[in-house]
Design a protein around this motif. Structure first.
Motif, PDB file in Angstrom:
ATOM      1  N   ARG A   1       0.831  -1.207   0.000  1.00  0.00           N
ATOM      2  CA  ARG A   1       0.000   0.000   0.000  1.00  0.00           C
ATOM      3  C   ARG A   1       0.865   1.258   0.000  1.00  0.00           C
ATOM      4  NH1 ARG A   1      -3.780  -0.666   5.045  1.00  0.00           N
ATOM      5  NH2 ARG A   1      -4.316   1.483   4.475  1.00  0.00           N
ATOM      6  N   ARG A   2       1.952   1.213   0.779  1.00  0.00           N
ATOM      7  CA  ARG A   2       2.850   2.368   0.838  1.00  0.00           C
ATOM      8  C   ARG A   2       3.455   2.656  -0.527  1.00  0.00           C
ATOM      9  NH1 ARG A   2       7.751   4.485   1.204  1.00  0.00           N
ATOM     10  NH2 ARG A   2       8.237   5.939   2.916  1.00  0.00           N
ATOM     11  N   ALA A   3       3.912   1.603  -1.207  1.00  0.00           N
ATOM     12  CA  ALA A   3       4.528   1.766  -2.523  1.00  0.00           C
ATOM     13  C   ALA A   3       3.547   2.358  -3.528  1.00  0.00           C
ATOM     14  CB  ALA A   3       5.053   0.428  -3.022  1.00  0.00           C
ATOM     15  N   ASN A   4       2.277   2.096  -3.339  1.00  0.00           N
ATOM     16  CA  ASN A   4       1.257   2.566  -4.275  1.00  0.00           C
ATOM     17  C   ASN A   4       0.912   4.037  -4.084  1.00  0.00           C
ATOM     18  OD1 ASN A   4       0.971   0.105  -5.577  1.00  0.00           O
ATOM     19  ND2 ASN A   4      -0.660  -0.594  -4.219  1.00  0.00           N
ATOM     20  N   VAL A   5       1.186   4.594  -2.904  1.00  0.00           N
ATOM     21  CA  VAL A   5       0.704   5.943  -2.627  1.00  0.00           C
ATOM     22  C   VAL A   5       1.810   6.976  -2.361  1.00  0.00           C
ATOM     23  CG1 VAL A   5      -1.539   5.166  -1.786  1.00  0.00           C
ATOM     24  CG2 VAL A   5       0.354   5.398  -0.170  1.00  0.00           C
ATOM     25  N   PHE A   6       2.984   6.540  -1.920  1.00  0.00           N
ATOM     26  CA  PHE A   6       4.053   7.484  -1.624  1.00  0.00           C
ATOM     27  C   PHE A   6       5.042   7.576  -2.781  1.00  0.00           C
ATOM     28  CE2 PHE A   6       2.728   6.842   2.796  1.00  0.00           C
ATOM     29  CZ  PHE A   6       2.779   8.146   3.271  1.00  0.00           C
ATOM     30  N   SER A   7       5.525   8.795  -3.026  1.00  0.00           N
ATOM     31  CA  SER A   7       6.592   8.969  -4.007  1.00  0.00           C
ATOM     32  C   SER A   7       7.776   8.086  -3.635  1.00  0.00           C
ATOM     33  CB  SER A   7       7.043  10.430  -4.025  1.00  0.00           C
ATOM     34  OG  SER A   7       8.292  10.568  -4.684  1.00  0.00           O
ATOM     35  N   ARG A   8       8.387   7.482  -4.640  1.00  0.00           N
ATOM     36  CA  ARG A   8       9.540   6.628  -4.347  1.00  0.00           C
ATOM     37  C   ARG A   8      10.717   7.450  -3.826  1.00  0.00           C
ATOM     38  NH1 ARG A   8      13.572   5.639  -8.379  1.00  0.00           N
ATOM     39  NH2 ARG A   8      13.479   7.143 -10.069  1.00  0.00           N
ATOM     40  N   GLY A   9      10.621   8.787  -3.986  1.00  0.00           N
ATOM     41  CA  GLY A   9      11.638   9.660  -3.417  1.00  0.00           C
ATOM     42  C   GLY A   9      11.645   9.646  -1.902  1.00  0.00           C
ATOM     43  N   MET A  10      10.524   9.256  -1.297  1.00  0.00           N
ATOM     44  CA  MET A  10      10.460   9.111   0.151  1.00  0.00           C
ATOM     45  C   MET A  10      10.794   7.667   0.495  1.00  0.00           C
ATOM     46  SD  MET A  10       7.189  11.371   1.397  1.00  0.00           S
ATOM     47  CE  MET A  10       7.655  11.145   3.114  1.00  0.00           C
ATOM     48  N   SER A  11      12.067   7.417   0.721  1.00  0.00           N
ATOM     49  CA  SER A  11      12.499   6.045   0.954  1.00  0.00           C
ATOM     50  C   SER A  11      12.018   5.546   2.307  1.00  0.00           C
ATOM     51  CB  SER A  11      14.025   5.964   0.888  1.00  0.00           C
ATOM     52  OG  SER A  11      14.591   6.777   1.892  1.00  0.00           O
ATOM     53  N   ALA A  12      11.893   4.231   2.414  1.00  0.00           N
ATOM     54  CA  ALA A  12      11.556   3.586   3.686  1.00  0.00           C
ATOM     55  C   ALA A  12      12.814   2.903   4.190  1.00  0.00           C
ATOM     56  CB  ALA A  12      10.425   2.573   3.494  1.00  0.00           C
ATOM     57  N   GLY A  13      13.310   3.350   5.329  1.00  0.00           N
ATOM     58  CA  GLY A  13      14.581   2.844   5.818  1.00  0.00           C
ATOM     59  C   GLY A  13      14.559   1.382   6.195  1.00  0.00           C
ATOM     60  N   GLN A  14      13.425   0.886   6.648  1.00  0.00           N
ATOM     61  CA  GLN A  14      13.358  -0.507   7.086  1.00  0.00           C
ATOM     62  C   GLN A  14      11.928  -1.029   6.947  1.00  0.00           C
ATOM     63  OE1 GLN A  14      15.335   0.300  10.645  1.00  0.00           O
ATOM     64  NE2 GLN A  14      13.740   1.547  11.532  1.00  0.00           N
ATOM     65  N   PRO A  15      11.763  -2.311   6.673  1.00  0.00           N
ATOM     66  CA  PRO A  15      10.430  -2.879   6.452  1.00  0.00           C
ATOM     67  C   PRO A  15       9.705  -3.164   7.766  1.00  0.00           C
ATOM     68  CG  PRO A  15      12.068  -4.588   6.215  1.00  0.00           C
ATOM     69  CD  PRO A  15      12.820  -3.315   6.469  1.00  0.00           C
ATOM     70  N   VAL A  16       9.512  -2.125   8.548  1.00  0.00           N
ATOM     71  CA  VAL A  16       8.855  -2.245   9.847  1.00  0.00           C
ATOM     72  C   VAL A  16       7.847  -1.121   9.967  1.00  0.00           C
ATOM     73  CG1 VAL A  16       9.167  -2.100  12.348  1.00  0.00           C
ATOM     74  CG2 VAL A  16      10.841  -3.337  10.965  1.00  0.00           C
ATOM     75  N   PHE A  17       6.615  -1.436  10.335  1.00  0.00           N
ATOM     76  CA  PHE A  17       5.585  -0.432  10.560  1.00  0.00           C
ATOM     77  C   PHE A  17       5.282  -0.375  12.047  1.00  0.00           C
ATOM     78  CE2 PHE A  17       5.167  -1.104   6.103  1.00  0.00           C
ATOM     79  CZ  PHE A  17       4.643   0.063   5.583  1.00  0.00           C
TER      80      PHE A  17
ATOM     81  N   ILE B   1      10.242  -0.064  20.394  1.00  0.00           N
ATOM     82  CA  ILE B   1       9.166   0.039  19.406  1.00  0.00           C
ATOM     83  C   ILE B   1       8.611  -1.356  19.157  1.00  0.00           C
ATOM     84  CG2 ILE B   1       8.591   0.610  17.001  1.00  0.00           C
ATOM     85  CD1 ILE B   1      10.834   2.655  17.028  1.00  0.00           C
ATOM     86  N   TRP B   2       7.299  -1.458  19.052  1.00  0.00           N
ATOM     87  CA  TRP B   2       6.645  -2.713  18.668  1.00  0.00           C
ATOM     88  C   TRP B   2       5.966  -2.482  17.325  1.00  0.00           C
ATOM     89  CZ3 TRP B   2       7.223  -0.926  23.509  1.00  0.00           C
ATOM     90  CH2 TRP B   2       7.730  -1.811  24.474  1.00  0.00           C
ATOM     91  N   ASP B   3       6.161  -3.415  16.406  1.00  0.00           N
ATOM     92  CA  ASP B   3       5.576  -3.227  15.081  1.00  0.00           C
ATOM     93  C   ASP B   3       4.211  -3.886  14.992  1.00  0.00           C
ATOM     94  OD1 ASP B   3       6.009  -5.951  14.696  1.00  0.00           O
ATOM     95  OD2 ASP B   3       7.157  -5.707  12.848  1.00  0.00           O
ATOM     96  N   VAL B   4       3.613  -3.812  13.796  1.00  0.00           N
ATOM     97  CA  VAL B   4       2.248  -4.316  13.610  1.00  0.00           C
ATOM     98  C   VAL B   4       2.169  -5.830  13.744  1.00  0.00           C
ATOM     99  CG1 VAL B   4       1.470  -2.373  12.205  1.00  0.00           C
ATOM    100  CG2 VAL B   4       2.586  -4.332  11.098  1.00  0.00           C
ATOM    101  N   GLU B   5       3.322  -6.499  13.682  1.00  0.00           N
ATOM    102  CA  GLU B   5       3.344  -7.953  13.873  1.00  0.00           C
ATOM    103  C   GLU B   5       3.584  -8.328  15.342  1.00  0.00           C
ATOM    104  OE1 GLU B   5       2.517  -9.361  11.235  1.00  0.00           O
ATOM    105  OE2 GLU B   5       3.066  -7.876   9.718  1.00  0.00           O
ATOM    106  N   GLY B   6       3.740  -7.310  16.207  1.00  0.00           N
ATOM    107  CA  GLY B   6       4.004  -7.575  17.610  1.00  0.00           C
ATOM    108  C   GLY B   6       5.473  -7.750  17.937  1.00  0.00           C
ATOM    109  N   ARG B   7       6.346  -7.548  16.961  1.00  0.00           N
ATOM    110  CA  ARG B   7       7.779  -7.686  17.209  1.00  0.00           C
ATOM    111  C   ARG B   7       8.302  -6.488  17.988  1.00  0.00           C
ATOM    112  NH1 ARG B   7       6.623  -9.527  12.133  1.00  0.00           N
ATOM    113  NH2 ARG B   7       7.445 -11.576  11.543  1.00  0.00           N
TER     114      ARG B   7
END
Length: 438
Positions: A21-37, A46-52
């Motif tokens: 969803r993020r890739a579909n809506v945000f400019s690729r110029g706004m990089s995501a540093g890590q695959p954690v929400f 920090i706890w992510d959406v998977e409970g990690r």
């Protein structure tokens, strides 16, 4: 604890869906540093959406010196939310902004009468500091340093000394911005080299009579956490005084206790004419400011400075909470102790000469970093190793950030409020990832 990876079908996680969803809506110029929400955060975790659970050694890029959702900060915020959230400081002013300005004036390492302006972001603060300097001196040009990072607006990109990714494709940039080497002894750049560059710059490119300001980060942030020595800063102050140039200290990443002082310039005993602050100023809420000598700050005409969201009341309340937390919990002293703990541990890991080779280790208070190099005892930067280390640490449950012109530097910015056991746990993870890479 493992970080999520791309999956399909029945094995798809909530993180996979959010990444798509993020890739579909945000400019690729706004990089995501890590695959954690992020789902929730508290202090240094920090706890992510998977409970990690992840230990946070990045601090939202030096924004969270008081940690995630510090109780004192949040109390002030909730109290302010019950009153008003916005009136515009330049239309209907309010007490929290006045109180904050008074406190900033009291703590700024500048003698004599001082004044403040508040804005929202660090780049705004830098731009406004340049505006003030130009208005005060009647001069136009600015001198900055190789490796500097001052923001992402057009002027601050011109001032920033790193092309990829910050300046690539975005030129041309405003003129009147000149650059000299930042002194980095272990890379063969001495203070004498820098002042020799100033001499040639003034002879070949710009008359010092046209220079409004020299802007320096007392410890470079994105550039690699290189530290300007007290002797260098004193010489820089003298150079500015000789030519009637204003000295601006960019304390956006160093400021608000990161180095064990409110501002890093205090370590050198050198007074700037103007200084910028942002990031940890408001403990996670967007707020920035310029502090300077009153006569200089009053140079612009009324209405010449400002912004719709400048000095938002909720952010001002948060900043007052940050100051209270520092004062009641001894966070400046904790910053110094944290830095000592981290540097000692890094040096011990380096001596083992196992796993990923470590180069230079440096720090000022709790603002610490180390370089990864291609061989033990060598000095060739290894940005790929730094990137791999960050990914390895994330998989093990630790968030770290890289930086540096070559990308070989790992910066450690754990909250100053971090519990000792969590700091140790994070350093244990870092050591494991360095010594026994996956």
């Amino acid at each position: 604890m493992n970080a999520p990876v791309k999956a399909h079908g029945a094995n798809r996680t909530q993180t996979d869906e959010l990444l798509e969803r993020r890739a579909n809506v945000f400019s690729r110029g706004m990089s995501a540093g890590q695959p954690v929400f992020a789902a929730k955060a508290k202090n240094s975790e920090i706890w992510d959406v998977e409970g990690r659970r992840f230990i946070d050694f990045g601090g939202g890029i030096a924004v969270l010196n008081t940690g995630h959702r510090h109780p004192t900060v949040m109390k002030r915020v909730y109290e302010q939310l019950d009153k008003y959230t916005h009136t515009c400081l330049m239309v209907t002013p309010y007490e929290p902004a006045v109180t904050l300005a008074e406190k900033l004036i009291a703590m700024a390492p500048i003698s004599g009468p001082k004044k403040v302006m508040l804005v929202t972001t660090g780049a705004e603060a830098v731009e406004n500091a340049i505006k003030v300097a130009r208005a005060s001196t009647g001069r136009s040009d600015v001198i900055v340093f190789n490796g500097a990072f001052h923001g992402r607006t057009l002027l601050t990109m011109a001032m920033t000394g790193k092309v990829v990714p910050y300046k690539s494709k975005f030129g041309p940039f405003p003129g009147g911005v000149w650059r000299v080497p930042y002194p980095i002894e272990h890379k063969g750049i001495s203070a004498d080299d820098t002042f020799e560059a100033f001499k040639w710059l003034f002879k070949t490119d710009v008359d010092p009579k046209n220079v409004a300001a020299i802007v320096i980060e007392p410890v470079q942030g994105e550039g690699g956490f290189y530290i300007a020595s007290p002797e260098f800063l004193k010489r820089l102050r003298a150079l500015c005084d000789e030519h009637g140039i204003l000295l601006i200290a960019d304390e956006i990443q160093t400021g608000f206790g990161r180095t064990g002082k409110w501002f890093a310039m205090e370590h050198a005993g050198v007074e700037p004419d103007l200084m910028t602050t942002a990031k940890s100023l408001a403990g996670g809420f967007p707020l920035a400011g310029v502090i300077g000598k009153a006569a200089i700050m009053d140079a612009p005409d009324p209405g010449g400075l400002g912004g719709t969201y400048a000095g938002n009341p909720v952010a001002c309340a948060a900043a007052l909470g940050v100051i209270e937390a520092f004062e009641t919990e001894g966070l400046l002293e904790k910053s110094l102790k944290q830095g000592e703990t981290i540097i000692k541990r890094l040096k011990a890991i380096k001596r083992r000469k196992e796993g990923r080779p470590i180069g230079d280790i440096r720090g000022l208070g709790g603002m610490t970093a180390f370089e990864l190099v291609t061989s033990h005892g060598g000095s060739e930067p290894d940005p790929n190793a730094a990137k791999a280390l960050a990914a390895d640490c994330l998989e093990r449950g630790l968030m770290i950030l890289t930086c540096g012109v070559f990308g070989e530097t790992v910066r450690l910015l754990a909250p100053l409020t971090i519990q000792p056991r969590v700091l140790k746990e994070g350093l244990d993870i870092l050591e494991a990832a360095l010594v026994a890479p996956k």
